[in-house]
Design an enzyme around this catalytic site. Structure first.
Site, PDB file in Angstrom:
ATOM      1  CB  SER A 199     -59.011  84.893 -80.222  1.00  0.00           C
ATOM      2  OG  SER A 199     -58.064  84.384 -79.312  1.00  0.00           O
TER       3      SER A 199
ATOM      4  N   GLY B 203     -61.271  78.552 -71.206  1.00  0.00           N
ATOM      5  CA  GLY B 203     -61.132  79.748 -70.374  1.00  0.00           C
ATOM      6  C   GLY B 203     -61.738  80.969 -71.054  1.00  0.00           C
TER       7      GLY B 203
ATOM      8  NE  ARG C 270     -56.937  78.555 -67.266  1.00  0.00           N
ATOM      9  CZ  ARG C 270     -57.106  78.705 -68.576  1.00  0.00           C
ATOM     10  NH1 ARG C 270     -57.770  77.815 -69.277  1.00  0.00           N
ATOM     11  NH2 ARG C 270     -56.593  79.747 -69.207  1.00  0.00           N
TER      12      ARG C 270
ATOM     13  CD  GLN D 186     -59.011  83.800 -71.541  1.00  0.00           C
ATOM     14  OE1 GLN D 186     -59.063  83.564 -70.337  1.00  0.00           O
ATOM     15  NE2 GLN D 186     -58.724  82.871 -72.429  1.00  0.00           N
TER      16      GLN D 186
ATOM     17  CG  ASP E 224     -52.350  81.331 -76.420  1.00  0.00           C
ATOM     18  OD1 ASP E 224     -52.227  81.293 -75.185  1.00  0.00           O
ATOM     19  OD2 ASP E 224     -53.401  81.709 -76.988  1.00  0.00           O
TER      20      ASP E 224
ATOM     21  CE  LYS F 121     -52.106  82.040 -70.922  1.00  0.00           C
ATOM     22  NZ  LYS F 121     -53.177  82.957 -71.279  1.00  0.00           N
TER      23      LYS F 121
ATOM     24  NE  ARG G  62     -50.585  76.152 -72.536  1.00  0.00           N
ATOM     25  CZ  ARG G  62     -51.413  76.797 -73.345  1.00  0.00           C
ATOM     26  NH1 ARG G  62     -51.152  78.043 -73.704  1.00  0.00           N
ATOM     27  NH2 ARG G  62     -52.499  76.202 -73.802  1.00  0.00           N
TER      28      ARG G  62
ATOM     29  NE  ARG H 275     -52.699  77.752 -77.560  1.00  0.00           N
ATOM     30  CZ  ARG H 275     -53.445  77.888 -78.651  1.00  0.00           C
ATOM     31  NH1 ARG H 275     -53.091  77.315 -79.779  1.00  0.00           N
ATOM     32  NH2 ARG H 275     -54.562  78.600 -78.621  1.00  0.00           N
TER      33      ARG H 275
END
Ligand code: S3P
Length: 428
Positions: A21, A92, A120, A168, A313, A340, A344, A386
């Site tokens: 980030s 994203g 997204r 975001q 996350d 995401k 997820r 991830r």
């Protein structure tokens, strides 16, 4: 790729790479400021390279000597139209935050990415930015990328209540508000990571936060700075969990960013009875420190409410942690996981179930029963970094059979040296 399995006694020190980030934002703030910005410990992973290349296409000169990234800032006014559509890959953060920056640029830019980006949701940024006067549209007038942003030099301030807890979206609106004439207020649904707010102050700008309301006036002029990027707690999370669940392990993570809007995982580990200790560095810029974990007897817990954005996350790896805790763990209020890099909730439930875990997906989270022993199988990352890293940590516990991970290359999105760092740890 065949994953490492049957491990005990994982020991050693890992220095995880820079925070994703903050790395994205260092290039963004460097570009929209005047003067030079130097970035140390920049994360050279696919996602952040997408941001770096996007700003090069928007006319910003950026150099990398292998150690330090130098951004020659041009101010919001100095950005130039890109000669072609910009590829932001899997990121994203890039597509949403850059939309906010370009909302004030009087030219048109198209951004596209991979198959995941094409799914997204973008209305979350397009609606408020349109309200401020910019025009944005997605593919065939949908909300989905590729998106085209046509900014205006006459952006209006906004008073906006965020319908989702999203750093975001908040950041995209803040970037636009910095260019609008007048005062904007943004009310968060829940507090989310505040790196954008911190960096506005670091770059000489003004922004205030009172409870969940952020106030920012424009137009503002920012000045280039030196940014020292701390290690990413979201990358450290994989080794924190490895240390807690692999028998006889002890792992120390060095230089991990400890911004309180990111440390929810530490609280969850403590709630579950994990052995974890933290030594903070005495640094004035981004708060960082050393974290040590040891193999622990864990118990189930409930993870819900305002902690969710502080560990959003980390939920895939926390779900794995819960498979090794006695009793039930409930994760709720986490419907954002569905939008995401992949869904997820489904990905974690499907792939950990395939390895023998007892996990039920719900509308807004997961219910996990532990403690389960895991077995071999073929799993996929779904192209989500991830999910891929979580599955490698899960595989460490597998004693019978091999674990084959499809689409393992996805880990390069945020942590290109993940498998090397794991290989460097001592095993018994
Ligand atoms: C990020 C915000 C979060 C997070 C993502 C990075 C950021 O996304 O999941 O990895 O840098 O602002 P949302 O804002 O969609 O929750």
């Amino acid at each position: 790729m065949k994953l490492k399995t049957t491990v005990t006694g994982l020991k050693g020190i890992v220095e995880v790479p820079g925070d994703k980030s903050i790395s994205h934002r260092s290039i963004m703030f460097g570009s929209i400021s005047y003067g030079e910005t130097k970035v140390k410990n920049f994360l050279r992973a696919e996602d952040c390279m997408s941001t770096l290349n996007a700003f090069k296409k928007l006319g910003v000169s950026i150099e990398d000597d292998g150690e330090i990234i130098t951004v020659h800032g041009v101010g919001f006014e100095g950005l130039k139209p890109a000669e072609e559509a910009i590829d932001i890959g899997n990121s994203g953060t890039s597509i949403r935050l850059i939309s906010g920056i370009l909302a004030g640029a009087a030219f048109e830019t198209t951004m596209y990415g991979d198959d995941s980006i094409a799914k997204r949701p973008m209305n979350r940024v397009m609606l408020p930015l349109r309200e401020m006067g910019a025009s944005l549209h997605g593919k065939n007038d949908s909300e989905f990328p590729p998106i085209t942003v046509k900014g205006t030099e006459n952006l209006q301030p906004i008073h906006y209540k965020l319908p989702v807890a999203s750093a975001q979206v908040k950041s995209a609106i803040i970037f636009a508000a910095l260019q609008a004439k007048g005062t904007s207020t943004i009310e968060e649904k829940e507090a989310t990571r505040n790196h954008t707010e911190d960096m506005i102050r670091q770059f000489g700008g003004e922004i205030s936060t009172e409870g969940k309301v952020i106030t920012v006036s424009g137009p503002q002029t920012l000045t280039g700075q030196t940014v020292v990027v701390p290690g990413d707690i979201s990358s450290a999370a994989f080794f924190l969990v490895a240390g807690l669940i692999v028998p006889e392990s002890k792992i120390t993570l060095k230089n991990v960013g400890l911004n309180p809007t990111r440390t929810g995982i530490i609280e969850v580990i403590q709630q579950m009875g994990g052995k974890i200790s933290i030594k903070e560095d005495n640094r004035t810029d981004n708060k960082a420190g050393e974290i040590t974990v040891q193999y622990s007897q864990l118990k189930g817990t409930v993870i819900e409410g305002d902690i969710i954005p502080r560990l959003i996350d980390e939920l895939p790896i926390i779900a794995l942690l819960a498979t090794q805790a006695e009793g039930e763990t409930i994760i709720r209020d986490a419907e954002e996981l569905k939008v995401k890099e992949t869904n997820r909730i489904d990905a974690v439930a499907n792939e950990l179930t395939a390895l023998g875990a007892d996990i039920t997906p719900t509308a807004d989270g997961l219910i996990i029963h532990g403690k389960t022993s895991l077995h071999g199988g073929t799993v996929t990352s779904y192209g989500d970094h991830r999910i891929g890293m979580m599955l490698q940590i899960a595989a460490l516990l597998v004693e019978e059979g091999d674990v084959e991970l499809e689409r393992a290359e996805a880990v390069s999105v945020s942590y290109p040296t993940f498998f090397d760092d794991l290989a460097k740890l001592e095993v018994k």
